[in-house]
Write an enzyme that holds these catalytic residues in place. Structure first.
Site, PDB file in Angstrom:
ATOM      1  CG  ASP A  94       5.138  -4.116   4.243  1.00 61.20           C
ATOM      2  OD1 ASP A  94       5.691  -4.967   4.775  1.00 61.20           O
ATOM      3  OD2 ASP A  94       4.898  -2.832   4.865  1.00 61.20           O
ATOM      4  CG  HIS A 114       8.584   4.515   2.312  1.00 58.82           C
ATOM      5  ND1 HIS A 114       9.571   5.332   2.941  1.00 58.82           N
ATOM      6  CD2 HIS A 114       8.666   3.148   3.117  1.00 58.82           C
ATOM      7  CE1 HIS A 114      10.179   4.599   4.140  1.00 58.82           C
ATOM      8  NE2 HIS A 114       9.689   3.478   4.023  1.00 58.82           N
TER       9      HIS A 114
HETATM   10  N1  ACO Z   1      -2.796   4.800  -1.303  1.00 62.02           N
HETATM   11  C1  ACO Z   1      -3.178   5.870  -1.599  1.00 62.02           C
HETATM   12  N2  ACO Z   1      -2.849   7.360  -1.180  1.00 62.02           N
HETATM   13  C2  ACO Z   1      -1.731   7.179  -0.748  1.00 62.02           C
HETATM   14  C3  ACO Z   1      -0.960   6.072  -0.216  1.00 62.02           C
HETATM   15  C4  ACO Z   1      -1.568   4.747  -0.478  1.00 62.02           C
HETATM   16  N3  ACO Z   1      -0.956   3.594  -0.266  1.00 62.02           N
HETATM   17  N4  ACO Z   1       0.110   6.639   0.541  1.00 62.02           N
HETATM   18  C5  ACO Z   1      -0.036   7.999   0.720  1.00 62.02           C
HETATM   19  N5  ACO Z   1      -1.038   8.411  -0.088  1.00 62.02           N
HETATM   20  C6  ACO Z   1      -1.540   9.746  -0.334  1.00 62.02           C
HETATM   21  C7  ACO Z   1      -2.134  10.249   0.701  1.00 62.02           C
HETATM   22  O1  ACO Z   1      -3.491   9.915   0.699  1.00 62.02           O
HETATM   23  C8  ACO Z   1      -1.861  11.810   0.558  1.00 62.02           C
HETATM   24  O2  ACO Z   1      -2.647  12.343  -0.328  1.00 62.02           O
HETATM   25  P1  ACO Z   1      -3.159  13.652  -0.085  1.00 62.02           P
HETATM   26  O3  ACO Z   1      -1.816  14.574   0.263  1.00 62.02           O
HETATM   27  O4  ACO Z   1      -3.907  14.071  -0.943  1.00 62.02           O
HETATM   28  O5  ACO Z   1      -3.920  13.644   1.395  1.00 62.02           O
HETATM   29  C9  ACO Z   1      -0.349  11.695   0.335  1.00 62.02           C
HETATM   30  O6  ACO Z   1      -0.192  10.595  -0.495  1.00 62.02           O
HETATM   31  C10 ACO Z   1       0.939  11.650   1.273  1.00 62.02           C
HETATM   32  O7  ACO Z   1       0.330  10.439   2.096  1.00 62.02           O
HETATM   33  P2  ACO Z   1       0.742  10.297   3.865  1.00 62.02           P
HETATM   34  O8  ACO Z   1      -0.227   9.290   4.454  1.00 62.02           O
HETATM   35  O9  ACO Z   1       0.400  11.733   4.462  1.00 62.02           O
HETATM   36  O10 ACO Z   1       2.350  10.032   3.868  1.00 62.02           O
HETATM   37  P3  ACO Z   1       3.061   9.492   5.160  1.00 62.02           P
HETATM   38  O11 ACO Z   1       4.412   9.857   4.616  1.00 62.02           O
HETATM   39  O12 ACO Z   1       2.487  10.240   6.488  1.00 62.02           O
HETATM   40  O13 ACO Z   1       2.699   7.934   5.054  1.00 62.02           O
HETATM   41  C11 ACO Z   1       2.712   5.607   4.477  1.00 62.02           C
HETATM   42  C12 ACO Z   1       3.500   7.081   4.303  1.00 62.02           C
HETATM   43  C13 ACO Z   1       2.242   5.545   6.076  1.00 62.02           C
HETATM   44  C14 ACO Z   1       3.711   4.614   4.189  1.00 62.02           C
HETATM   45  C15 ACO Z   1       1.771   5.750   3.487  1.00 62.02           C
HETATM   46  O14 ACO Z   1       2.191   5.994   2.238  1.00 62.02           O
HETATM   47  C16 ACO Z   1       0.593   4.607   3.497  1.00 62.02           C
HETATM   48  O15 ACO Z   1      -0.297   4.699   4.518  1.00 62.02           O
HETATM   49  N6  ACO Z   1       0.858   3.514   2.725  1.00 62.02           N
HETATM   50  C17 ACO Z   1      -0.035   2.522   2.929  1.00 62.02           C
HETATM   51  C18 ACO Z   1       0.452   1.630   3.997  1.00 62.02           C
HETATM   52  C19 ACO Z   1       1.653   0.773   3.756  1.00 62.02           C
HETATM   53  O16 ACO Z   1       2.018   0.404   2.749  1.00 62.02           O
HETATM   54  N7  ACO Z   1       2.644   1.084   4.889  1.00 62.02           N
HETATM   55  C20 ACO Z   1       3.794   0.138   4.803  1.00 62.02           C
HETATM   56  C21 ACO Z   1       5.060   1.403   4.585  1.00 62.02           C
HETATM   57  S1  ACO Z   1       6.611   0.318   4.565  1.00 62.02           S
HETATM   58  C22 ACO Z   1       6.958  -0.076   6.225  1.00 62.02           C
HETATM   59  O17 ACO Z   1       6.642   0.503   6.953  1.00 62.02           O
HETATM   60  C23 ACO Z   1       7.425  -1.311   6.316  1.00 62.02           C
END
Ligand code: ACO
Length: 375
Positions: A312, A261
C-alpha cells in the site's frame, strides 16, 4: 490464556490453495507457481485473471476469448443502475461500492444457480463489472457521464479513461495494468479469508465478495493505501519535515500506514515494483514531491523500527500520479483483488468444508441465575 501465536490466527493454516503462495522470509510471491518477480510488468491483468481463475497463463486464443467475455460483461444491470444515485450522496466510496457489488446479483443471468460453472461465469462478470462500478460511481458523484468503453483499450486503460475523461498515455495504462497484476492475489489475507468463510457456508459468490469488500476497507488492510496518501499530503514543508512527522507519530504510539506486514519479514516484492513505478511517474509528471517524501519516510521508519513498506505504501504515490482520486485508492485495490477473491470462492466451492474455528473461553464461570428483581 490463549496461545499468543494464535492471536489473529497468525501462522494458522486455514485452507489449502493452489492459487498463490508467499515466502515471507525471502520476500517472494507466487501466482500458481509463477514468481511475481518474473511475471510482474510482463503479463496483462487479463492474463492474470485467466491465471488465477482458470489456472493457467492463457494461450493467445484463450486470452482473446476471455478479453471478449470481459468486454461483453462491462455493464451494470437496472437494479444497480437504480441504486447508484442513492449511494453517491453520502458515505465513502467503499461503503457505496459494497452496496453496489451486492446488488449485482439481482441482475446476474445465473442468479440462483450455485453450480461451479455458474460460479465461473459470475466470477468473470464480477471482474468486468468492478471497474465499471467505480467509474460510474465517480461520474455520478461528479454529476457527469462516464466516457464510453473503448474496445481498443485494456481493463486498465479503460478505467483510466473513464476516471480521467481522456485516453491515458500508453505508459500510464501499462503502469496501471501492472499495478492491477501486483494486487491481484495474496494468499489468506483478511478479505480473501472473509470471502472463503462466507463461501464455505455454501453461500453465493456475491455474498462472499460483499463480505470481502467490507474486510478490505479497513486501514489495517486495503484501506491503508488511502491512509498513506492522506499522510503524505498532510506533511507541510520540504522533505526534511518527514523526519519530524515520523518521530512524532511513533512517539505518540501511532502506526505508520503502509508499513509492516504479517507475513513478510523482508521487503514485500510488490513494494519493489511500486517504488520503481513511483519514481518513473515522478520523472514523467515532473512532480517528485510524494516520491521523495515516500523515499525519506521509508528510510526513517526503517531506521526507527526496522519496518519495511508494504504494497500500500508506494501504491499511494503511484495512483496519485495517475490522477486517481485518493478516496478511490481502496476501490482500485478491489478492482484488482476481485480476480483473486473470485478464484478463492471457486476453489472453496470445489472442495468445501465449513470453516468454523474454535475459541478459548475467558469469561466468568459457575454463574447462577437470579430473579430480575434480585439483580
Ligand atoms: N507502524 C508502527 N509500528 C508498527 C507498524 C506500523 N505500520 N506495524 C507494526 N508495528 C509494530 C507494532 O506496533 C508492534 O509493536 P510492539 O510489538 O512493540 O507492540 C509490532 O510492530 C507488531 O505489529 P502487529 O500490529 O502486532 O503486527 P500484525 O502482524 O498483527 O499486523 C499489520 C500487521 C496490520 C500490517 C501492521 O503492520 C500494521 O498495522 N501496518 C499498518 C497498516 C497497513 O499498512 N496495512 C496494510 C497491510 S498490507 C495489506 O493488507 C494490503
Amino acid at each position: 490464556m490463549a496461545d499468543k501465536s494464535s492471536r489473529g490466527l497468525a501462522d494458522i493454516v486455514a485452507a489449502t490453495t493452489s492459487i498463490s503462495d508467499i515466502d515471507g522470509e525471502e520476500g517472494r510471491l507466487f501466482y500458481r507457481g509463477y514468481d511475481i518477480q518474473d511475471i510482474g510488468g510482463r503479463i496483462s491483468f487479463e492474463e492474470c485473471v485467466h491465471l488465477l481463475q482458470r489456472g493457467t497463463l492463457p494461450t493467445r486464443q484463450e486470452l482473446d476469448a476471455l478479453t471478449e467475455e470481459l468486454m461483453a460483461a462491462q455493464h451494470i444491470g437496472p437494479t444497480t443502475e437504480a441504486l447508484l444515485p442513492h449511494v453517491t450522496s453520502g458515505g465513502t466510496p467503499m461503503e457505496a461500492l459494497r452496496t453496489l457489488v451486492s446488488s449485482l446479483s439481482a441482475d446476474d443471468p445465473d442468479v440462483g444457480d450455485s453450480s461451479i460453472e455458474a460460479d465461473r461465469r459470475k466470477a468473470t462478470r464480477l471482474v468486468a463489472q468492478m471497474p465499471i462500478l467505480v467509474a460510474r460511481y465517480e461520474a455520478a458523484r461528479q454529476g457527469r457521464q462516464a466516457p464510453q468503453i473503448d474496445p481498443e483499450l485494456s481493463i486498465a486503460g479503460n478505467f483510466l479513461l473513464q476516471i480521467g475523461g481522456e485516453r491515458p498515455s500508453e505508459r500510464a495504462a501499462e503502469i496501471f495494468d501492472a499495478c492491477l497484476v501486483l494486487h491481484a492475489d495474496h494468499t489468506m489475507n483478511a478479505s480473501t479469508f472473509t470471502a472463503r468463510v462466507i463461501a464455505a457456508t455454501l453461500s453465493d459468490i456475491h455474498s462472499a465478495i460483499t463480505g470481502a469488500m467490507g474486510a478490505l476497507r479497513g486501514p489495517l488492510h486495503g484501506g491503508a493505501n488511502e491512509a498513506v496518501m492522506n499522510t503524505l499530503s498532510s506533511i507541510e514543508g520540504d522533505v526534511d519535515a518527514v523526519d519530524e512527522f515520523v518521530r512524532a507519530e511513533l512517539e505518540a504510539g501511532r502506526k505508520l500506514m503502509g508499513f509492516g506486514h504479517r507475513v513478510y519479514k523482508t521487503e514485500d516484492p510488490r513494494a519493489t515494483f511500486l517504488r520503481k513505478m513511483s519514481e518513473e511517474l515522478a520523472e514523467l509528471t515532473g512532480n517528485r514531491r510524494y516520491y521523495e517524501f515516500s523515499r525519506r519516510m521509508e528510510q526513517v521508519v526503517f531506521d526507527a523500527k526496522g519496518l519495511y513498506p508494504n504494497v500500500d505504501f508506494y501504491a499511494a504515490s503511484v495512483y496519485h500520479a495517475l490522477g486517481i482520486p485518493t478516496d478511490l485508492f481502496t476501490p482500485v485495490f478491489a478492482i484488482s483483488r476481485m480476480s483473486g477473491w473470485t478464484a478463492h470462492v471457486i476453489e472453496q466451492h470445489e472442495d468445501n468444508r465449513l470453516i468454523r474455528p474454535a475459541s478459548e473461553y475467558t469469561g466468568p464461570t459457575d454463574q447462577r441465575w437470579v430473579e430480575i428483581s434480585e439483580r
